[in-house]
Motif scaffolding. Sequence first.
Motif, PDB file in Angstrom:
ATOM      1  N   THR A  44       0.849  -1.177   0.000  1.00 32.49           N
ATOM      2  CA  THR A  44       0.000   0.000   0.000  1.00 32.49           C
ATOM      3  C   THR A  44       0.891   1.235   0.000  1.00 32.49           C
ATOM      4  OG1 THR A  44      -1.686  -1.156   1.276  1.00 32.49           O
ATOM      5  CG2 THR A  44      -1.751   1.238   1.314  1.00 32.49           C
ATOM      6  N   SER A  45       0.509   2.207  -0.798  1.00 38.06           N
ATOM      7  CA  SER A  45       1.215   3.487  -0.754  1.00 38.06           C
ATOM      8  C   SER A  45       0.189   4.609  -0.792  1.00 38.06           C
ATOM      9  CB  SER A  45       2.226   3.614  -1.897  1.00 38.06           C
ATOM     10  OG  SER A  45       1.678   3.209  -3.113  1.00 38.06           O
ATOM     11  N   VAL A  46       0.602   5.754  -0.253  1.00 37.46           N
ATOM     12  CA  VAL A  46      -0.300   6.894  -0.102  1.00 37.46           C
ATOM     13  C   VAL A  46       0.387   8.129  -0.663  1.00 37.46           C
ATOM     14  CG1 VAL A  46      -1.663   8.233   1.543  1.00 37.46           C
ATOM     15  CG2 VAL A  46      -1.122   5.844   2.047  1.00 37.46           C
ATOM     16  N   PHE A  47      -0.371   8.915  -1.423  1.00 37.19           N
ATOM     17  CA  PHE A  47       0.157  10.144  -2.006  1.00 37.19           C
ATOM     18  C   PHE A  47      -0.650  11.317  -1.469  1.00 37.19           C
ATOM     19  CE2 PHE A  47       1.056   6.678  -4.862  1.00 37.19           C
ATOM     20  CZ  PHE A  47       2.368   6.895  -5.260  1.00 37.19           C
ATOM     21  N   LEU A  48       0.032  12.263  -0.812  1.00 34.80           N
ATOM     22  CA  LEU A  48      -0.611  13.475  -0.308  1.00 34.80           C
ATOM     23  C   LEU A  48      -0.479  14.535  -1.395  1.00 34.80           C
ATOM     24  CD1 LEU A  48       0.220  11.737   2.219  1.00 34.80           C
ATOM     25  CD2 LEU A  48       0.127  13.853   3.482  1.00 34.80           C
ATOM     26  N   ASN A  52      -2.832  20.857  -7.423  1.00 30.90           N
ATOM     27  CA  ASN A  52      -2.451  20.480  -8.782  1.00 30.90           C
ATOM     28  C   ASN A  52      -2.457  18.970  -9.027  1.00 30.90           C
ATOM     29  OD1 ASN A  52      -0.253  19.717  -7.264  1.00 30.90           O
ATOM     30  ND2 ASN A  52       1.262  20.864  -8.457  1.00 30.90           N
ATOM     31  N   GLY A  53      -2.824  18.183  -8.003  1.00 28.43           N
ATOM     32  CA  GLY A  53      -2.854  16.733  -8.159  1.00 28.43           C
ATOM     33  C   GLY A  53      -1.484  16.082  -8.050  1.00 28.43           C
ATOM     34  N   LYS A  54      -0.499  16.831  -7.574  1.00 28.55           N
ATOM     35  CA  LYS A  54       0.870  16.321  -7.447  1.00 28.55           C
ATOM     36  C   LYS A  54       1.329  16.427  -5.994  1.00 28.55           C
ATOM     37  CE  LYS A  54       1.326  16.120 -12.010  1.00 28.55           C
ATOM     38  NZ  LYS A  54       1.140  14.861 -12.683  1.00 28.55           N
ATOM     39  N   SER A  59       8.415  13.664   0.877  1.00 29.34           N
ATOM     40  CA  SER A  59       7.808  13.325   2.170  1.00 29.34           C
ATOM     41  C   SER A  59       6.283  13.194   2.068  1.00 29.34           C
ATOM     42  CB  SER A  59       8.181  14.358   3.227  1.00 29.34           C
ATOM     43  OG  SER A  59       7.671  15.620   2.868  1.00 29.34           O
ATOM     44  N   ASP A  60       5.695  13.603   0.924  1.00 29.74           N
ATOM     45  CA  ASP A  60       4.250  13.448   0.705  1.00 29.74           C
ATOM     46  C   ASP A  60       3.916  12.091   0.107  1.00 29.74           C
ATOM     47  OD1 ASP A  60       3.748  15.964   1.696  1.00 29.74           O
ATOM     48  OD2 ASP A  60       3.801  16.923  -0.274  1.00 29.74           O
ATOM     49  N   PHE A  61       4.895  11.215   0.027  1.00 31.05           N
ATOM     50  CA  PHE A  61       4.723   9.855  -0.474  1.00 31.05           C
ATOM     51  C   PHE A  61       4.957   8.917   0.703  1.00 31.05           C
ATOM     52  CE2 PHE A  61       7.132   6.320  -2.840  1.00 31.05           C
ATOM     53  CZ  PHE A  61       5.988   5.558  -3.002  1.00 31.05           C
ATOM     54  N   VAL A  62       3.887   8.268   1.173  1.00 39.22           N
ATOM     55  CA  VAL A  62       3.952   7.413   2.358  1.00 39.22           C
ATOM     56  C   VAL A  62       3.866   5.956   1.914  1.00 39.22           C
ATOM     57  CG1 VAL A  62       2.815   6.821   4.538  1.00 39.22           C
ATOM     58  CG2 VAL A  62       2.915   9.210   3.787  1.00 39.22           C
ATOM     59  N   PHE A  63       4.861   5.146   2.324  1.00 40.09           N
ATOM     60  CA  PHE A  63       4.888   3.725   1.980  1.00 40.09           C
ATOM     61  C   PHE A  63       5.759   3.006   2.998  1.00 40.09           C
ATOM     62  CE2 PHE A  63       8.580   5.563   0.226  1.00 40.09           C
ATOM     63  CZ  PHE A  63       9.497   4.589  -0.137  1.00 40.09           C
ATOM     64  N   VAL A  99      -4.166  17.048   8.953  1.00 43.66           N
ATOM     65  CA  VAL A  99      -3.614  17.029   7.591  1.00 43.66           C
ATOM     66  C   VAL A  99      -3.287  18.469   7.196  1.00 43.66           C
ATOM     67  CG1 VAL A  99      -4.108  16.508   5.165  1.00 43.66           C
ATOM     68  CG2 VAL A  99      -4.897  14.939   6.968  1.00 43.66           C
ATOM     69  N   PRO A 100      -2.065  18.724   6.706  1.00 47.83           N
ATOM     70  CA  PRO A 100      -1.678  20.084   6.334  1.00 47.83           C
ATOM     71  C   PRO A 100      -2.672  20.713   5.347  1.00 47.83           C
ATOM     72  CG  PRO A 100       0.215  18.623   6.271  1.00 47.83           C
ATOM     73  CD  PRO A 100      -0.975  17.759   6.499  1.00 47.83           C
ATOM     74  N   ALA A 101      -2.884  22.007   5.503  1.00 52.64           N
ATOM     75  CA  ALA A 101      -3.870  22.720   4.681  1.00 52.64           C
ATOM     76  C   ALA A 101      -3.587  22.601   3.194  1.00 52.64           C
ATOM     77  CB  ALA A 101      -3.913  24.187   5.094  1.00 52.64           C
ATOM     78  N   GLY A 102      -2.320  22.480   2.810  1.00 54.10           N
ATOM     79  CA  GLY A 102      -1.971  22.380   1.393  1.00 54.10           C
ATOM     80  C   GLY A 102      -2.321  21.047   0.760  1.00 54.10           C
ATOM     81  N   THR A 103      -2.616  20.046   1.579  1.00 57.05           N
ATOM     82  CA  THR A 103      -2.992  18.730   1.055  1.00 57.05           C
ATOM     83  C   THR A 103      -4.496  18.723   0.785  1.00 57.05           C
ATOM     84  OG1 THR A 103      -1.212  17.645   2.279  1.00 57.05           O
ATOM     85  CG2 THR A 103      -3.029  16.255   1.531  1.00 57.05           C
TER      86      THR A 103
END
Length: 193
Positions: A44-48, A52-54, A59-63, A99-103
């Motif tokens: 499982t991996s998570v993308f914050l 812009n969808g990026k 550090s915004d890639f959790v695995f 969760v940070p406001a930018g996410t």
Amino acid sequence: MAISLSKGQKVDLTKTNPGLTKVIVGLGWDTNKYDGGKDFDLDTSVFLLGENGKVGSDSDFVFYNNTTGGNGSVVHTGDNRTGEGSGDDEQISVALTQVPAGTQRIAFAITIHEAEERNQNFGQVSNAYVRIVNAATNEELVRFDLGEDFSIETALVVGEMYRHNGEWKFNAIGSGFQGGLAALATNFGLQVG
């Protein structure tokens, strides 16, 4: 009682569950019998993701090698290398209020480790699902069973949580990718290689 979703369906999380501040996102799967002689290791991996969808940074890639992101608001609870047993194979804890406001979106994916080398794909995987559980009550709120028969894909974006008018919602995506984790990471704005 959990809401069972279909592909493409969106459902509200926080508006219909006042006081919901922390959820557990559970992902599970079974592997079909095959005689390739190699073990299946699904991850499982998570993308914050920002507006812009990026991802904003690595550090915004959790695995399994980076188990915490979003200033500690998203935590991967550990790698299950076999997928055996009942219940969730891997879990992600999300503290919604932290969760940070930018996410703006949090995408959840399942990939097959070394899929190309091992000649494996999601056609050999069954009963994949994602569910969201209220961490405080252990009540299952939402469940999405990926009933589709994927064949050549080696990565799946199963769903995403996203902000809408100050509330959190969940979107059942169920979209497959070829190229495994590398293709997925590139899609979300990470430099791979």
